[in-house]
Design a protein around this motif. Sequence first.
Motif, short mmCIF file in Angstrom:
data_model
loop_
_atom_site.label_atom_id
_atom_site.label_comp_id
_atom_site.label_asym_id
_atom_site.label_seq_id
_atom_site.Cartn_x
_atom_site.Cartn_y
_atom_site.Cartn_z
N ARG A 1 28.39 18.46 37.00
CA ARG A 1 29.48 18.23 36.06
C ARG A 1 30.66 19.12 36.42
O ARG A 1 30.56 20.35 36.36
N GLY A 2 31.78 18.52 36.79
CA GLY A 2 33.01 19.27 36.99
C GLY A 2 32.98 20.20 38.19
O GLY A 2 32.31 19.94 39.19
N HIS A 3 33.71 21.31 38.05
CA HIS A 3 33.90 22.24 39.16
C HIS A 3 33.81 23.67 38.65
O HIS A 3 34.28 23.97 37.55
N ALA A 4 33.21 24.56 39.43
CA ALA A 4 33.10 25.98 39.06
C ALA A 4 33.55 26.86 40.20
O ALA A 4 33.33 26.53 41.38
N ILE A 5 34.16 27.98 39.86
CA ILE A 5 34.63 28.96 40.86
C ILE A 5 34.17 30.34 40.42
O ILE A 5 34.19 30.67 39.24
N GLU A 6 33.75 31.15 41.39
CA GLU A 6 33.39 32.54 41.12
C GLU A 6 34.21 33.47 41.99
O GLU A 6 34.31 33.28 43.21
N CYS A 7 34.83 34.48 41.38
CA CYS A 7 35.51 35.54 42.11
C CYS A 7 34.71 36.83 41.97
O CYS A 7 34.37 37.22 40.84
N ARG A 8 34.42 37.46 43.07
CA ARG A 8 33.73 38.75 43.04
C ARG A 8 34.75 39.85 42.79
O ARG A 8 35.70 40.02 43.56
N ILE A 9 34.56 40.58 41.70
CA ILE A 9 35.47 41.67 41.36
C ILE A 9 34.87 42.96 41.91
O ILE A 9 33.88 43.48 41.40
N ASN A 10 35.48 43.47 42.97
CA ASN A 10 34.99 44.67 43.64
C ASN A 10 35.89 45.87 43.33
O ASN A 10 37.10 45.72 43.15
N ALA A 11 35.27 47.04 43.31
CA ALA A 11 36.04 48.29 43.16
C ALA A 11 36.55 48.68 44.54
O ALA A 11 36.02 49.59 45.19
N GLU A 12 37.59 47.98 44.97
CA GLU A 12 38.20 48.19 46.28
C GLU A 12 39.71 48.09 46.15
O GLU A 12 40.22 47.41 45.25
N ASP A 13 40.40 48.73 47.06
CA ASP A 13 41.86 48.75 47.03
C ASP A 13 42.42 47.79 48.07
O ASP A 13 42.44 48.11 49.26
N PRO A 14 42.88 46.58 47.67
CA PRO A 14 43.39 45.62 48.65
C PRO A 14 44.68 46.06 49.33
O PRO A 14 45.04 45.53 50.38
N GLU A 15 45.39 47.05 48.74
CA GLU A 15 46.61 47.56 49.37
C GLU A 15 46.30 48.45 50.56
O GLU A 15 47.16 48.67 51.41
N HIS A 16 45.08 48.99 50.61
CA HIS A 16 44.71 49.90 51.69
C HIS A 16 43.42 49.44 52.36
O HIS A 16 42.40 50.13 52.35
N ASN A 17 43.49 48.21 52.88
CA ASN A 17 42.40 47.65 53.69
C ASN A 17 41.06 47.63 52.94
O ASN A 17 40.00 47.83 53.52
N PHE A 18 41.13 47.43 51.63
CA PHE A 18 39.93 47.26 50.79
C PHE A 18 39.00 48.47 50.83
O PHE A 18 37.78 48.32 50.80
N ARG A 19 39.56 49.65 50.88
CA ARG A 19 38.70 50.83 50.87
C ARG A 19 38.06 50.98 49.49
O ARG A 19 38.66 50.65 48.46
N PRO A 20 36.83 51.48 49.43
CA PRO A 20 36.12 51.61 48.15
C PRO A 20 36.88 52.50 47.17
O PRO A 20 37.58 53.43 47.58
N SER A 21 36.74 52.18 45.89
CA SER A 21 37.45 52.92 44.85
C SER A 21 36.47 53.32 43.75
O SER A 21 36.49 52.77 42.64
N ALA A 22 35.60 54.25 44.07
CA ALA A 22 34.65 54.74 43.06
C ALA A 22 35.37 55.63 42.05
O ALA A 22 36.44 56.16 42.33
N GLY A 23 34.77 55.78 40.88
CA GLY A 23 35.38 56.63 39.86
C GLY A 23 35.10 56.11 38.47
O GLY A 23 34.30 55.18 38.28
N LYS A 24 35.77 56.68 37.48
CA LYS A 24 35.55 56.32 36.08
C LYS A 24 36.50 55.21 35.63
O LYS A 24 37.70 55.28 35.87
N ILE A 25 35.93 54.18 35.00
CA ILE A 25 36.74 53.10 34.43
C ILE A 25 37.27 53.57 33.08
O ILE A 25 36.50 53.89 32.17
N GLU A 26 38.58 53.63 32.96
CA GLU A 26 39.20 54.10 31.72
C GLU A 26 39.38 52.97 30.71
O GLU A 26 39.16 53.14 29.50
#
Length: 448
Positions: free
Chosen positions: A329-354
Motif C-alpha cells: 500500500r502506497g510508498h514509504a521512505i526512511e531517513c537515518r538520523i545520524n549524529a554526524e556533521d555533514p558540513e565537515h565530511n560527516f565526522r561523528p558528533s558525540a555529546g549531550k542532546i540538549e
Amino acid sequence: MFNKILVANRGEIALRIIRTCKEMGIPTVAVFSTADRDSLPVKFADEAVCIGPPPSKESYLKIPNILSAAEITNADAIHPGYGFLSEKAEFSRICAEHDIKFIGPAPESIAAMGNKSMAKETMENSGVPTVPGSEGVVESLEEAKKICAGIGYPCIIKASSGGGGRGMRVVQEESSLKQAYSMCKNEAETAFDDPDVYIEKFVEDPHHVEIQVLADQHGNVIHLGERDCSLQRRHQKILEEAPSPLMTPELRKEMGDAAVNAAKAVDYEGAGTVEFLVDKDHNFYFMEMNTRIQVEHPVTEEITNYDLVAEQIKAAAGKKMEQKELKMRGHAIECRINAEDPEHNFRPSAGKIEVFHTPGGHSVRVDTHAYAGYRIPPHYDSMIGKLIVSAPTREEAIKRMKRSLEEFIIEGVKTTIPYHIQLMEDENFKKGTFNTKYLEEFKFNPDN
C-alpha cells in the motif's frame, strides 16, 4: 511462546524489539554496557543486566556475559537485533547448546550466507543470478589477473567475510590491480580476521535493491516486496524506500522468486533480506543475504502492515506462517538520523542532546532511543534514530518527509537532518534517477 526474551543489543533496535515483546505479552531483559546505563531500552525493559564496560568487545560482543545474563534472568530466548552478534553462527550454536532459542536462523544457515564466496556458490547452484566473477577465494595475484582479464574491467575485489563496505576495492585497469589486491587482503584480515577475498565484475551505475523474506520452521517461505537502498555514502545506506522507483510487476516477481529460492537453499528461518544489484537494463544479480532484521525494515512494515519483529518471534517459537497474498500500500521512505556533521565530511558528533523534538502527524513514525538530556556515547554507531513516513504516492511521501524533517529538532549535537532536507529537494531524487554512486556527487550546501 517464550516465557522471557533477552535483547542482546542496544539503541533504537533494542527498544523496537522490547515494544513488540510487550504487545505480545512477553517479558523482556535488556543488557547494557556502563555507557548505556541511562538508555531507554534499560528503562523500558522488565529487567536489565549490565554486561561490561563501553567497548563492544567487552560487552555487546562478549558471548559469556550475555549468556550469563540470560541464565540469571531465566530468559528462554535471545533476540540479537542487527549488528553485534546477530550474524555470528557461533552465537546461534552456543545458544542452542544452552537450551536458549536464538531468534534467527540456524548456525548452518548463517554460516552458509556469512561467507560471501560460499554464498555466491550456493546461489549459483540454486539458479539465483549472480555477478560474473571468481568461483571462490582468489589465492594469488596471478589468479586475480586471469579472472579480471576474463570478465573484463572494471572489477571489484571483496573480502569473503566482509560487510559494511569494508574490505572492498574497485579496480579500473590491470595496472592498479596489484595494489588493490594487497590492500583488500590486508583490510580484510584486520577487520574480519580473514584475509580471503573474491573478485566480481563491477556493475556500473546500479540500483541496490533488496527483497524482504520470511520463513517458518515448516518449509514455508514468502517475500514482502523490495526496498531500494541505492542512496549510500561510503557503502553505508542513509536512506531507504519501498517500493523501488525502478520496479515493475514483472521484475518484482522475478526478484521475489529468486529471493525465496535463496532462502530455501539454506533452510532459512525467520526474517532475512536478499540483496541484489539491478543494472539499467533491469538485469539483477545476487550480492548477499543478511541473516537478521535490517535497519530499514520499517519501510516494509509501513507498506505491508506486517510487524517483522513479531514475525521473527513467531517463527522462532515454531508457529506456522500464514500464506497471505502480498499487498503493498502506497510508498514509504526512511531517513537515518545520524549524529554526524555533514558540513565537515560527516565526522561523528558525540555529546549531550540538549533539545529533542520529534515530528508527528499522519503516517509519521520515529524509531529512536534518544531524548533530551541523553548523552550519545562515542563507542558505537552514530545513528540516533530513524524517521519513517508513508503516503499513497512517492511524491506525497517525499513532501511528508521534508515537512517531518523540518519539524525534527535536535540541539547539542550535529545531525544529518539538514542533509536529508536538501536531498528531499533534489530533482534527481524526486525523479528516481539515481544509483549507488549518486551521493558521491551530491553536494551539501550548509547555507541552503
